[in-house]
Write an enzyme that holds these catalytic residues in place. Structure first.
Site, PDB file in Angstrom:
ATOM      1  N   SER A 132      41.368  22.175  16.308  1.00  0.00           N
ATOM      2  CA  SER A 132      40.467  23.347  16.958  1.00  0.00           C
ATOM      3  C   SER A 132      41.783  23.790  18.067  1.00  0.00           C
ATOM      4  O   SER A 132      42.395  22.822  18.811  1.00  0.00           O
ATOM      5  CB  SER A 132      39.425  22.709  17.904  1.00  0.00           C
ATOM      6  OG  SER A 132      38.213  22.331  17.162  1.00  0.00           O
ATOM      7  N   ASN A 154      40.766  18.581  10.399  1.00  0.00           N
ATOM      8  CA  ASN A 154      39.679  17.966  11.046  1.00  0.00           C
ATOM      9  C   ASN A 154      39.167  19.288  12.255  1.00  0.00           C
ATOM     10  O   ASN A 154      40.153  19.684  13.138  1.00  0.00           O
ATOM     11  CB  ASN A 154      39.780  16.743  11.887  1.00  0.00           C
ATOM     12  CG  ASN A 154      39.961  15.545  10.830  1.00  0.00           C
ATOM     13  OD1 ASN A 154      39.877  15.504   9.685  1.00  0.00           O
ATOM     14  ND2 ASN A 154      39.884  14.363  11.408  1.00  0.00           N
ATOM     15  N   ASP A 184      36.136  19.670  15.230  1.00  0.00           N
ATOM     16  CA  ASP A 184      34.947  19.656  15.907  1.00  0.00           C
ATOM     17  C   ASP A 184      34.756  20.522  16.794  1.00  0.00           C
ATOM     18  O   ASP A 184      33.783  21.149  16.968  1.00  0.00           O
ATOM     19  CB  ASP A 184      35.082  17.869  16.312  1.00  0.00           C
ATOM     20  CG  ASP A 184      33.816  17.432  17.029  1.00  0.00           C
ATOM     21  OD1 ASP A 184      32.820  18.159  17.038  1.00  0.00           O
ATOM     22  OD2 ASP A 184      33.994  16.429  17.415  1.00  0.00           O
ATOM     23  N   THR A 185      35.985  20.434  18.017  1.00  0.00           N
ATOM     24  CA  THR A 185      35.513  21.123  19.144  1.00  0.00           C
ATOM     25  C   THR A 185      35.368  22.630  19.015  1.00  0.00           C
ATOM     26  O   THR A 185      34.324  23.132  19.810  1.00  0.00           O
ATOM     27  CB  THR A 185      36.762  20.916  19.944  1.00  0.00           C
ATOM     28  OG1 THR A 185      37.093  19.779  20.380  1.00  0.00           O
ATOM     29  CG2 THR A 185      36.871  21.914  21.339  1.00  0.00           C
ATOM     30  N   ASP A 232      34.467   9.505  10.530  1.00  0.00           N
ATOM     31  CA  ASP A 232      35.738   9.763  11.468  1.00  0.00           C
ATOM     32  C   ASP A 232      36.037   8.660  12.424  1.00  0.00           C
ATOM     33  O   ASP A 232      34.932   8.230  13.035  1.00  0.00           O
ATOM     34  CB  ASP A 232      35.222  11.043  12.185  1.00  0.00           C
ATOM     35  CG  ASP A 232      36.430  11.835  12.622  1.00  0.00           C
ATOM     36  OD1 ASP A 232      37.477  11.666  12.389  1.00  0.00           O
ATOM     37  OD2 ASP A 232      36.142  12.534  13.906  1.00  0.00           O
TER      38      ASP A 232
HETATM   39  P1  13P Z   1      39.025  18.659  17.390  1.00  0.00           P
HETATM   40  O1  13P Z   1      37.918  18.166  18.391  1.00  0.00           O
HETATM   41  O2  13P Z   1      40.366  19.203  18.350  1.00  0.00           O
HETATM   42  O3  13P Z   1      38.354  19.962  16.652  1.00  0.00           O
HETATM   43  O4  13P Z   1      39.432  17.570  16.537  1.00  0.00           O
HETATM   44  C1  13P Z   1      38.559  16.996  15.654  1.00  0.00           C
HETATM   45  C2  13P Z   1      38.979  15.632  15.134  1.00  0.00           C
HETATM   46  O5  13P Z   1      40.406  15.563  14.940  1.00  0.00           O
HETATM   47  C3  13P Z   1      38.054  14.886  14.456  1.00  0.00           C
HETATM   48  O6  13P Z   1      38.526  13.689  14.290  1.00  0.00           O
END
Ligand code: 13P
Length: 283
Positions: free
Chosen positions: A210, A229, A231-232, A81
């Site tokens: 997110s 994607n 993550d958060t 990433d």
């Molecule tokens: P978020 O942290 O907003 O979920 O985005 C994750 C992301 O785009 C990782 O590249």
């Protein structure tokens, strides 16, 4: 089974769904993602940033993810990433990644093209597909911090030129999305997304998903987004669950007991995303 992202995203593009790309930083997050994928029978990308490699050890975490991918009944790609440099890309290739993002979007157009071309040449030589970005996605993701002022939306004509000039496989677009949680309700620019989709043939990627309401995610998938994607929201589920558990069980010091509900909470987040991405059952 371990596959490249190209197999996953070309199928998603053809069948009009999106594959989730879920960030991991440790064993517990990795477990949650794989458990969700098995439960939902969904293809996945498991993605690691340069920060994750630094935190968890380039010798350790990719090995864990690769082992899990090879044992999985569903197809899995291991993705870098926001690859910040050619060197980090080479490190990821040596560690067995089957998908690479080279993010040079902060550079002027010609330099972005040159950086991506260099990575494409190396990655394609060993059969690994490449994601690149144009425009700047706002918010903070690991080392990438883009202020509201710096964030710029992807221009559809420039997107088409960028794909032709740099020769990569997937395009990350900036259409009002941002990393981290949003301050208000985000409003994705669907007209811009449609214009990009009409000019570009490679699968499109949505970062910073997110906190984007489900209805907008559904519309983004219908409009042509093939990789999303997250993550958060996974981090949030982990830490909030841990905070609550340790508040309610202040004497519990067995990390396995503390992590168990955290893994469940993260798995629930990932499973919900698979449903709204329509990747559930696509194996
Ligand atoms: P978020 O942290 O907003 O979920 O985005 C994750 C992301 O785009 C990782 O590249």
């Amino acid at each position: 089974m371990l596959v490249t992202s190209k197999e996953l995203l070309l199928d998603a593009q053809k069948q009009r769904y999106a594959v989730g790309a879920f960030n991991t930083n440790n064993l517990e997050i990795t477990h949650a993602i794989f458990r969700a994928a098995e439960a939902k029978q969904s293809p996945i990308l498991v993605q690691l940033s340069a920060g994750a490699l630094k935190y968890a050890g380039v010798e350790y975490l990719p090995m864990i993810v690769e082992k899990a991918a090879r044992l999985a009944s569903v197809p899995v790609a291991i993705h870098l990433d926001h690859g910040p440099s050619f060197e980090v890309v080479m490190t990821a290739l040596r560690a067995g990644f089957t998908s690479i993002m080279r993010d040079a979007s902060k550079l002027p157009y010609d330099e972005n093209v040159a950086e991506v071309r260099k990575v494409v040449e190396a990655c394609h030589a060993v059969g690994v597909p490449v994601e690149a970005e144009i425009g700047r996605i706002g918010g903070a993701e690991e080392h990438v911090v883009v202020s509201d002022r710096e964030a710029t939306m992807s221009d559809p004509d420039e997107c088409a030129r960028f794909v032709d000039d740099a020769g990569f496989d997937f395009l990350a677009v900036a259409i009002g999305n941002a990393h981290g949680f949003y301050k208000g309700e985000p409003q994705l620019d669907f007209g811009r997304l449609e214009a990009i989709r009409d000019r570009v043939s490679v699968p499109l990627v949505l970062h910073g998903a997110s906190g984007i309401p489900d209805a907008q995610i559904t519309r983004a998938v219908e409009t042509g987004i093939c990789k999303i994607n997250i993550d958060t929201e996974i981090r949030n589920a982990l830490i909030r669950t841990m905070q609550q558990f340790t508040r309610e069980n202040p004497d519990q010091i067995d990390p396995r007991k503390v992590f168990a509900p955290c893994i469940d909470a993260m798995q629930a987040v990932v499973e919900h995303k698979m449903d709204i991405f329509r990747s559930t059952g696509r194996v």
